[in-house]
Design a protein around this motif. Structure first.
Motif, PDB file in Angstrom:
ATOM      1  N   ARG A  84       0.848  -1.188   0.000  1.00  0.00           N
ATOM      2  CA  ARG A  84       0.000   0.000   0.000  1.00  0.00           C
ATOM      3  C   ARG A  84       0.886   1.242   0.000  1.00  0.00           C
ATOM      4  O   ARG A  84       1.688   1.444   0.914  1.00  0.00           O
ATOM      5  CB  ARG A  84      -0.913   0.030   1.229  1.00  0.00           C
ATOM      6  CG  ARG A  84      -1.970  -1.067   1.265  1.00  0.00           C
ATOM      7  CD  ARG A  84      -2.819  -0.990   2.518  1.00  0.00           C
ATOM      8  NE  ARG A  84      -3.789  -2.077   2.580  1.00  0.00           N
ATOM      9  CZ  ARG A  84      -4.561  -2.325   3.643  1.00  0.00           C
ATOM     10  NH1 ARG A  84      -4.465  -1.577   4.730  1.00  0.00           N
ATOM     11  NH2 ARG A  84      -5.410  -3.332   3.621  1.00  0.00           N
ATOM     12  N   ASN A  85       0.739   2.056  -1.022  1.00  0.00           N
ATOM     13  CA  ASN A  85       1.368   3.370  -1.046  1.00  0.00           C
ATOM     14  C   ASN A  85       2.885   3.310  -0.850  1.00  0.00           C
ATOM     15  O   ASN A  85       3.475   4.156  -0.182  1.00  0.00           O
ATOM     16  CB  ASN A  85       0.736   4.268   0.027  1.00  0.00           C
ATOM     17  CG  ASN A  85       0.879   5.744  -0.309  1.00  0.00           C
ATOM     18  OD1 ASN A  85       0.961   6.114  -1.472  1.00  0.00           O
ATOM     19  ND2 ASN A  85       0.918   6.569   0.710  1.00  0.00           N
ATOM     20  N   GLY A  86       3.515   2.276  -1.398  1.00  0.00           N
ATOM     21  CA  GLY A  86       4.959   2.132  -1.265  1.00  0.00           C
ATOM     22  C   GLY A  86       5.402   1.286  -0.092  1.00  0.00           C
ATOM     23  O   GLY A  86       6.578   0.941   0.026  1.00  0.00           O
ATOM     24  N   TRP A  87       4.468   0.957   0.795  1.00  0.00           N
ATOM     25  CA  TRP A  87       4.777   0.166   1.995  1.00  0.00           C
ATOM     26  C   TRP A  87       4.330  -1.287   1.801  1.00  0.00           C
ATOM     27  O   TRP A  87       3.326  -1.555   1.140  1.00  0.00           O
ATOM     28  CB  TRP A  87       4.057   0.734   3.217  1.00  0.00           C
ATOM     29  CG  TRP A  87       4.581   2.066   3.641  1.00  0.00           C
ATOM     30  CD1 TRP A  87       4.208   3.283   3.136  1.00  0.00           C
ATOM     31  CD2 TRP A  87       5.553   2.322   4.642  1.00  0.00           C
ATOM     32  NE1 TRP A  87       4.897   4.277   3.766  1.00  0.00           N
ATOM     33  CE2 TRP A  87       5.729   3.724   4.702  1.00  0.00           C
ATOM     34  CE3 TRP A  87       6.292   1.514   5.501  1.00  0.00           C
ATOM     35  CZ2 TRP A  87       6.622   4.325   5.579  1.00  0.00           C
ATOM     36  CZ3 TRP A  87       7.178   2.114   6.384  1.00  0.00           C
ATOM     37  CH2 TRP A  87       7.342   3.501   6.413  1.00  0.00           C
ATOM     38  N   GLU A  88       5.060  -2.173   2.437  1.00  0.00           N
ATOM     39  CA  GLU A  88       4.659  -3.578   2.460  1.00  0.00           C
ATOM     40  C   GLU A  88       4.337  -3.962   3.893  1.00  0.00           C
ATOM     41  O   GLU A  88       5.214  -3.987   4.760  1.00  0.00           O
ATOM     42  CB  GLU A  88       5.778  -4.474   1.935  1.00  0.00           C
ATOM     43  CG  GLU A  88       5.382  -5.948   1.930  1.00  0.00           C
ATOM     44  CD  GLU A  88       6.582  -6.874   1.997  1.00  0.00           C
ATOM     45  OE1 GLU A  88       6.360  -8.090   2.133  1.00  0.00           O
ATOM     46  OE2 GLU A  88       7.726  -6.389   1.946  1.00  0.00           O
ATOM     47  N   PHE A  89       3.070  -4.202   4.158  1.00  0.00           N
ATOM     48  CA  PHE A  89       2.617  -4.524   5.511  1.00  0.00           C
ATOM     49  C   PHE A  89       2.605  -6.039   5.701  1.00  0.00           C
ATOM     50  O   PHE A  89       2.065  -6.770   4.882  1.00  0.00           O
ATOM     51  CB  PHE A  89       1.215  -3.955   5.751  1.00  0.00           C
ATOM     52  CG  PHE A  89       1.180  -2.459   5.779  1.00  0.00           C
ATOM     53  CD1 PHE A  89       1.320  -1.765   6.972  1.00  0.00           C
ATOM     54  CD2 PHE A  89       1.026  -1.736   4.604  1.00  0.00           C
ATOM     55  CE1 PHE A  89       1.296  -0.383   6.990  1.00  0.00           C
ATOM     56  CE2 PHE A  89       1.010  -0.351   4.610  1.00  0.00           C
ATOM     57  CZ  PHE A  89       1.138   0.332   5.814  1.00  0.00           C
ATOM     58  N   LYS A  90       3.201  -6.478   6.799  1.00  0.00           N
ATOM     59  CA  LYS A  90       3.280  -7.913   7.075  1.00  0.00           C
ATOM     60  C   LYS A  90       2.472  -8.235   8.324  1.00  0.00           C
ATOM     61  O   LYS A  90       2.470  -7.493   9.293  1.00  0.00           O
ATOM     62  CB  LYS A  90       4.738  -8.357   7.283  1.00  0.00           C
ATOM     63  CG  LYS A  90       5.644  -8.026   6.099  1.00  0.00           C
ATOM     64  CD  LYS A  90       6.936  -8.752   6.190  1.00  0.00           C
ATOM     65  CE  LYS A  90       6.792 -10.209   5.860  1.00  0.00           C
ATOM     66  NZ  LYS A  90       6.409 -10.441   4.474  1.00  0.00           N
ATOM     67  N   ASN A  91       1.784  -9.347   8.269  1.00  0.00           N
ATOM     68  CA  ASN A  91       1.001  -9.812   9.411  1.00  0.00           C
ATOM     69  C   ASN A  91       1.185 -11.316   9.484  1.00  0.00           C
ATOM     70  O   ASN A  91       0.248 -12.092   9.345  1.00  0.00           O
ATOM     71  CB  ASN A  91      -0.470  -9.445   9.233  1.00  0.00           C
ATOM     72  CG  ASN A  91      -1.267  -9.714  10.487  1.00  0.00           C
ATOM     73  OD1 ASN A  91      -0.752  -9.620  11.592  1.00  0.00           O
ATOM     74  ND2 ASN A  91      -2.526 -10.054  10.323  1.00  0.00           N
TER      75      ASN A  91
END
Length: 429
Positions: free
Chosen positions: A313-320
């Motif tokens: 999202r928007n250049g970020w990679e969110f990890k869960n």
């Protein structure tokens, strides 16, 4: 079917090793071994390397008394908002005791991992009442008498005789008084073998007062010179894989079919438990193939740095990520290469990496960037958030003002400028 497979394996083991086969096995050895090798080196520096700054022996805590800086380069992807504690445990002979006093209104955690970087015990402000907390850690084969005072959830069995401890205590400000408070909490947390704890009167013992016991695990001359295991090439990497295979405290997966079959193939390169790896037994052609295979493994893993495996999202990679799949060695090698001991289960914390700008272009020191937060829509955390700045290998980026991160405590204390309901962070050379 079992007899047929066994016969095929036996026939193959007698066939002459070709460079193509050696290259394929070396790649597999890298993918399987990168993270265990990184952990082995991690333990070596704490438990055995007497010349190193981190040496404290086994079953004994080592505390960071001040926030970590960029140098020396010790471990990847640290944070500067907590003070760390590390311990390397050996549960093969007797249990280890952990005791924590009551800690109120402050984030703290003591988390344990095994030689595959699987997190198997999480203790702390997110999981327990304020305290006090007490744990008796027992190895997979221990069968002694349980001491008085430990009942129910106080007793935890590890699946491995090796266990690593990663402790964190929040540093909510950069003042001397705050540092003194956290150092005082550190002095009241105890990690030591059961017999030593009983001999000390079953009371709190400062880390520095725990008797020093040097670890006794397989080594080879000169391994103290290895700074970053991800840079090891060819047979040098295989030498470390051999150390892992020959360490009985690094408990292997007895039910891991993929791993058992891989170990049989590793023997073709001279990698076998109970035998010291000897590169001299490999021909120059096989050595060259091994080096190519290790590089193949790295090339297979490195795209994950750019591609990621989370939500973009928007250049970020969110990890869960809730943890590993034991058969996904590529992912495990990725974390061992760039962020040892990752991923930590999301019930502990989550992370988001930013390697590109909002238009999808790779970040570059040639440009200046801003990261903008809405003060009415800050990250919804129960503890704190932090934004550290790393280099491409996952270490703090060295800089003249020793600033490595910004965090939510700074916002709460009014230490970051805000205007118009926004917090704007400037990232530039």
């Amino acid at each position: 079917l079992a007899l047929t497979a066994s016969a095929q394996q036996k026939t193959k083991s007698k066939a002459k090793l070709t460079p193509a086969e050696a290259r394929s096995i070396a790649k597999e050895a890298f993918l399987w071994g990168m993270h265990p090798v990184a952990i082995y080196r991690f333990r070596y520096n704490f438990a055995q390397n007497e010349k190193g700054p981190r040496y404290v022996g086994i079953n004994r805590l080592s505390w960071d008394r001040k926030p970590q800086k960029a140098l020396p380069r010790i471990e990847t992807t640290p944070n500067a908002t907590t003070l760390y504690g590390f311990a390397m445990l050996d549960l093969s002979k007797e249990p280890v005791v952990i005791t924590v006093p009551e800690i109120k209104d402050r984030y703290w955690s003591i988390q344990l991992y095994d030689n595959y970087a699987r997190w198997w015990q999480l203790i702390g402000s997110q999981y327990n009442a304020p305290g006090p907390v007490r744990r008796l850690l027992i190895g997979p084969n221990w069968s002694g008498k349980l001491p008085e005072g430990f009942v129910g959830a106080d007793i935890v069995q590890s699946t491995s005789d090796f266990a690593g401890v990663l402790a964190r205590i929040a540093l909510t400000d950069d003042t001397g008084d705050e540092l003194k408070v956290v150092n005082g909490i550190q002095d009241r947390i105890t990690v030591m073998s059961l017999s030593q704890w009983i001999a000390a009167g079953r009371k709190e013992v400062k880390a520095e007062d725990v008797p020093l016991t040097k670890g006794d695990y397989p080594t080879y001359p000169g391994m103290e010179t290895v700074i970053e295991p991800g840079r090891l090439k060819g047979v040098d990497f295989l030498r470390w894989v051999s150390l892992v295979l020959n360490d009985t405290s690094f408990t292997k997966q007895t039910d891991g079919h993929k791993e058992i079959e891989a170990f049989a193939r590793f023997q073709r390169l001279g990698l076998k438990a109970g035998e010291t790896f000897d590169p001299k037994k490999l021909t120059p052609a096989i050595k060259a193939a091994v080096e190519a295979g290790i590089e193949d493994g790295k090339k297979d893993v490195l795209p994950l740095v750019a591609e990621g495996s989370g939500v973009h999202r928007n250049g970020w990679e969110f990890k869960n990520d809730l943890g590993y799949r034991d058969t996904d060695w590529r992912q495990r090698a990725f974390w061992g290469l760039i962020a040892i001991l990752g991923p930590v289960p999301s019930r502990s914390h989550t992370g988001a990496f930013c390697l590109k700008d909002s238009q999808g272009r790779p970040l570059s020191g040639e440009h200046r960037y801003t990261i903008t937060f809405d003060l009415n829509d800050l990250p919804p955390v129960t503890e704190f958030w932090e934004m550290p700045l790393y280099d491409r290998e996952g270490y703090f980026y060295d800089n003249s003002i020793d600033r490595y991160s910004l965090n939510s405590y700074m916002v709460k204390r009014g230490k970051l400028h805000t205007e118009g309901g926004k917090l704007v962070i400037y990232v530039q050379h």
